[in-house]
Design an enzyme around this catalytic site. Structure first.
Site, PDB file in Angstrom:
ATOM      1  N   ASP A   1      -5.158 -19.498  35.949  1.00  0.00           N
ATOM      2  CA  ASP A   1      -6.121 -20.157  36.838  1.00  0.00           C
ATOM      3  C   ASP A   1      -6.146 -21.623  36.440  1.00  0.00           C
ATOM      4  OD1 ASP A   1      -8.405 -21.254  38.021  1.00  0.00           O
ATOM      5  OD2 ASP A   1      -9.545 -19.379  37.886  1.00  0.00           O
TER       6      ASP A   1
ATOM      7  N   LYS B   1     -12.583 -26.703  44.538  1.00  0.00           N
ATOM      8  CA  LYS B   1     -13.015 -27.625  43.487  1.00  0.00           C
ATOM      9  C   LYS B   1     -12.277 -28.965  43.594  1.00  0.00           C
ATOM     10  CE  LYS B   1     -15.386 -23.980  42.445  1.00  0.00           C
ATOM     11  NZ  LYS B   1     -14.909 -22.957  41.518  1.00  0.00           N
TER      12      LYS B   1
HETATM   13  C1  LIG Z   1     -14.888 -21.571  41.443  1.00  0.00           C
HETATM   14  C2  LIG Z   1     -13.825 -20.977  40.609  1.00  0.00           C
HETATM   15  C3  LIG Z   1     -13.144 -19.834  41.049  1.00  0.00           C
HETATM   16  C4  LIG Z   1     -13.469 -19.126  42.347  1.00  0.00           C
HETATM   17  O1  LIG Z   1     -13.092 -19.896  43.459  1.00  0.00           O
HETATM   18  P1  LIG Z   1     -13.814 -19.770  44.898  1.00  0.00           P
HETATM   19  O2  LIG Z   1     -13.114 -20.804  45.701  1.00  0.00           O
HETATM   20  O3  LIG Z   1     -15.278 -20.036  44.664  1.00  0.00           O
HETATM   21  O4  LIG Z   1     -13.590 -18.383  45.379  1.00  0.00           O
HETATM   22  C5  LIG Z   1     -12.128 -19.343  40.240  1.00  0.00           C
HETATM   23  N1  LIG Z   1     -11.828 -19.915  39.062  1.00  0.00           N
HETATM   24  C6  LIG Z   1     -12.474 -20.994  38.599  1.00  0.00           C
HETATM   25  C7  LIG Z   1     -12.080 -21.596  37.295  1.00  0.00           C
HETATM   26  C8  LIG Z   1     -13.495 -21.570  39.360  1.00  0.00           C
HETATM   27  O5  LIG Z   1     -14.156 -22.634  38.882  1.00  0.00           O
END
Ligand SMILES: *Cc1c(COP(=O)(O)O)cnc(C)c1O
Length: 383
Positions: free
Chosen positions: A179, A204
């Site tokens: 991620d 984000k």
């Molecule tokens: C926000 C976030 C997610 C989830 O993403 P969404 O777009 O809200 O579904 C996954 N991993 C991290 C590190 C995040 O900050």
């Protein structure tokens, strides 16, 4: 598209601006159009790659998918999903029922929730590790189907030894998913280190303006890319054309935003370290931060998230959130605006995250304005 794919000669900052443009022609648009169509003209057997139906593929996704693919230096374009969680669900679909999934103890809490759901529904063995403790991760690898990595972790900012973990996981026969939301592809490109899948919450930094929810998954591997694409089509976890267009518009300024947000975060972390109301501050830029050496060696920046524990416990932390006027009290991160929240206000947050931990997402405002607001709120909280 006017640019070859991928374009390794161009620097990432240039790719964010120059790639994913329509072919150049006199009088043609500089930006790709938003194509609103659920279906495409087609008869007989469709040719490979031919646009057919909007759940399978959409011309509106391609420019963003191309730019993100180039930024991650992937052999394939990214696959855009309806949210970061949808892309994580696609990645986790590569873990077979009864398989073993190793995760950071402090990764995104909904990722942990999804893993727990897989444990219940599909008998997946879920193992939580401290991802910055390389020996502990290596010890957990035998029999693992997938090692999931977040680095830096959300919200504890632990930094993983990505190259070592990826190599060891492969030696143990495990897939590696990363991620890369916190770092962005400007700071870290896990596919180039051998990661099998990379996902983003495009919501984000990539989109960057807190106005869309979107995700993406990437793989260099032909078979994995095909399986992720098939998952998206079968589950219908697709994105809308407008949202993807907004994300592409956000990516155009990614390099400037990340550069400014990181500089702001490093300066604020430095000032916070000597503020009398602060019990602890974590940011990989700080020379004495546990993740500093690794981040300096492995990353092209230190990110723009700060972990902050004020003196006085959870109530003091809540008082800081209530006292700020410029910083926005809100969940999420990676927008142009600076925001903060106390993570343990959620009952679902991991109990090993300190009760008084504030997660600060540093934006691109003037750093002295951010400091004035934050330090005044801290001063008020210790009184
Ligand atoms: C926000 C976030 C997610 C989830 O993403 P969404 O777009 O809200 O579904 C996954 N991993 C991290 C590190 C995040 O900050």
């Amino acid at each position: 598209m006017s640019h070859e794919f991928p374009s390794p000669a161009l620097s990432p900052a240039t790719v964010t601006v120059a790639s994913g443009r329509p072919a150049r022609e006199q009088g043609g648009p500089v930006n790709p159009p938003v194509v609103l169509t659920s279906t495409n003209v087609s008869s007989g057997e469709p040719a490979p790659g031919e646009l057919l139906y909007g759940r399978i593929d959409s011309a509106s996704w391609h420019p963003f998918e191309q730019v993100l693919g180039e930024l991650e230096r992937s052999r394939h374009p990214a696959l855009v999903f309806g949210s970061g969680m949808a892309s994580i669900a696609a990645a986790f679909s590569l873990v077979p029922p009864g398989g073993r999934l190793v995760l950071p103890r402090h990764c995104y809490q909904v990722t942990l929730g999804y893993a727990a759901d897989l444990a219940q529904r599909e008998g997946v063995e879920v193992v939580l590790v401290d991802i910055d403790d390389t020996d502990a991760v290596l010890a957990a690898l035998p029999g693992t189907s997938m090692l999931w990595i977040e680095s830096p972790t959300n919200p504890m900012l632990e930094v993983a030894d990505l190259p070592v973990l990826i190599e060891a996981a492969h030696a143990a026969g495990a897939l590696v998913g990363v991620d890369n939301t916190f770092a962005t592809p400007l700071v870290q490109r896990p596919l180039t280190l051998g990661a099998d899948v990379v996902i983003h919450s495009v919501t984000k930094y990539l989109a960057g303006h807190s106005d869309v929810v979107l995700g993406a998954a990437l793989s260099d591997d032909d078979d994995l890319h095909t399986r992720l694409h098939a998952y998206r089509t079968l589950h219908g976890s697709i994105a809308g054309p407008f949202e993807v267009w907004l994300a592409l518009r956000g990516v155009r300024t990614l390099a400037l935003r990340v550069e400014r947000a990181q500089a702001n975060a490093a300066e604020l972390a430095r000032r916070l370290s000597s503020h009398p109301a602060v019990a602890a501050v974590r940011h990989p830029s700080l020379p004495d931060d546990p993740g500093h050496e690794r981040a300096a060696r492995l990353m092209d920046g230190f990110g723009a998230i700060i972990g902050l524990r004020p003196h006085g416990g959870a109530s003091a932390a809540d008082a800081v959130v209530d006292a700020v006027r410029l910083w926005v009290p809100a969940t999420s991160l990676g927008g142009v605006e600076s925001s903060m929240e106390r993570r343990r206000r959620f009952a679902t947050e991991s109990l090993t995250v300190p009760d008084d931990l504030l997660r600060l997402s540093v934006g691109i405002e003037d750093v002295d304005d951010l400091w004035a607001d934050l330090s005044a709120a801290l001063d008020a909280s210790v009184r």
